[in-house]
Design an enzyme around this catalytic site. Structure first.
Site, PDB file in Angstrom:
ATOM      1  N   TYR A 178      17.652   2.546  -0.226  1.00 20.42           N
ATOM      2  CA  TYR A 178      16.429   2.575   0.573  1.00 20.42           C
ATOM      3  C   TYR A 178      16.678   3.261   1.919  1.00 20.42           C
ATOM      4  O   TYR A 178      15.931   4.166   2.324  1.00 20.42           O
ATOM      5  CB  TYR A 178      15.920   1.155   0.787  1.00 20.42           C
ATOM      6  CG  TYR A 178      14.562   1.085   1.437  1.00 20.42           C
ATOM      7  CD1 TYR A 178      13.411   1.392   0.704  1.00 20.42           C
ATOM      8  CD2 TYR A 178      14.409   0.717   2.770  1.00 20.42           C
ATOM      9  CE1 TYR A 178      12.153   1.326   1.295  1.00 20.42           C
ATOM     10  CE2 TYR A 178      13.158   0.653   3.367  1.00 20.42           C
ATOM     11  CZ  TYR A 178      12.035   0.963   2.620  1.00 20.42           C
ATOM     12  OH  TYR A 178      10.800   0.900   3.206  1.00 20.42           O
ATOM     13  N   LYS A 182      15.058   6.916   3.043  1.00 18.91           N
ATOM     14  CA  LYS A 182      14.123   6.970   4.163  1.00 18.91           C
ATOM     15  C   LYS A 182      14.671   7.821   5.307  1.00 18.91           C
ATOM     16  O   LYS A 182      13.923   8.507   6.001  1.00 18.91           O
ATOM     17  CB  LYS A 182      13.794   5.552   4.651  1.00 18.91           C
ATOM     18  CG  LYS A 182      12.958   4.741   3.671  1.00 18.91           C
ATOM     19  CD  LYS A 182      11.610   5.390   3.379  1.00 18.91           C
ATOM     20  CE  LYS A 182      10.735   4.541   2.493  1.00 18.91           C
ATOM     21  NZ  LYS A 182       9.422   5.167   2.201  1.00 18.91           N
ATOM     22  N   THR A 211       4.218  -6.938   1.878  1.00 17.86           N
ATOM     23  CA  THR A 211       3.693  -6.303   0.665  1.00 17.86           C
ATOM     24  C   THR A 211       4.497  -6.765  -0.545  1.00 17.86           C
ATOM     25  O   THR A 211       5.552  -7.395  -0.405  1.00 17.86           O
ATOM     26  CB  THR A 211       3.784  -4.773   0.769  1.00 17.86           C
ATOM     27  OG1 THR A 211       5.170  -4.406   0.891  1.00 17.86           O
ATOM     28  CG2 THR A 211       3.022  -4.259   1.986  1.00 17.86           C
TER      29      THR A 211
END
Length: 282
Positions: A178, A182, A211
């Site tokens: 991740y 990013k 989320t």
């Protein structure tokens, strides 16, 4: 996230108040494409642009979830829903062709589709194919959309917004896929800005929001204090024309934009600020 000396914001605040955009339909005539639009941050962004009068193209992997978003938006604006896997080059090419065929133009692209995985063990203990899939969605997915969309954004001097993360600047143990992906989007954003200077390219941290994707790492729940409206309001502001001096930078939705303007605009417009660089302490 508040690395600049400005107020940390976690919900709608005066500088990004969307009500003037909603009441005046300031985005009428604009075509906005959003990937990862079937839920969460993407759905909230789509809803805000719809309320502001924009015509929408929403993309995600499954038609049924897109249908739900389209139904929720209602008949207030035209919405084209195109099921799309952003890692599939042909699918993304079809997405852009469908957009131009339907609306004839493209003004704003929000590359929001992304992937995360549980941050629970070293990458050497994870399925290498799953690790790479995160990289693929988060960087190849953005690249694919940029590749096909930017020639049309050049015609409108439009905006290419990449939804990034504060993790782009961190080395979080067990979150290598991740963080690496990013971080890579920060540099890709700078290439977009250099090679296509008429397109306003901005890399945006949406905030820390609870989320479905974020909940893969429940240990971080105490930090998930931002609303879904925060990034949606921030994007309405950033693509309104008022903040075009953020072109070729990283922006956090947690930063009070009015305070950033007052304190840092000169540094930002001078260049080499809020961009990736190698810095040696003096």
């Amino acid at each position: 996230m508040s690395d600049l000396d400005v107020t940390a914001r976690h919900d709608i605040y005066p500088a990004i108040d969307p009500e003037p955009h909603f009441s005046k339909k300031t985005y009428s005539g604009k075509v906005v494409l959003i990937t990862g639009a079937s839920k969460g941050i993407g759905e909230s962004i789509a809803t805000f642009y719809a309320k502001a009068g924009a015509k929408l193209v929403i993309a995600a992997r499954t038609q049924t979830t897109l249908d739900g978003v389209q139904k929720a938006i209602g008949g207030s604006t035209e919405v084209l829903a195109v099921p799309t896997d952003v890692t599939d080059t042909k699918a993304v090419e079809n997405l852009i062709k469908s957009t131009i065929s339907k609306f004839g133009r493209l003004d704003i692209v929000v590359a929001n589709a992304g992937k995360a995985d549980p941050w629970d063990k070293p990458f050497t203990e994870k399925d290498p194919n799953e690790w790479w899939k995160t990289i693929e969605v988060n960087i190849r997915g953005v690249y694919n959309v940029a590749h096909y969309a930017i020639p049309h954004l050049e015609k409108t001097s439009g905006y290419f917004i990449t939804i990034s993360s504060g993790a782009a600047h961190m080395c979080i143990p067990f979150a290598s896929a991740y963080c690496v992906s990013k971080h890579a989007t920060l540099r890709l954003n700078e290439f977009i800005a250099q090679e296509h200077p008429t397109v306003k390219a901005i890399n945006v941290h949406p905030g820390s929001i609870k989320t479905d994707t974020a909940m893969l790492n429940p240990a971080w729940v105490p930090y998930m204090i931002d609303t879904l409206q925060l990034p949606a309001g921030t994007l309405l502001a950033l693509t309104s024309g008022k903040y075009d001096w953020f072109h070729n930078t990283f922006v956090s939705s947690n930063w009070d934009l009015a305070e950033v303007e007052a304190k840092y605009k000169d540094k930002i417009t001078a260049g080499n600020f809020l961009v990736s660089k190698f810095s040696v302490p003096q």
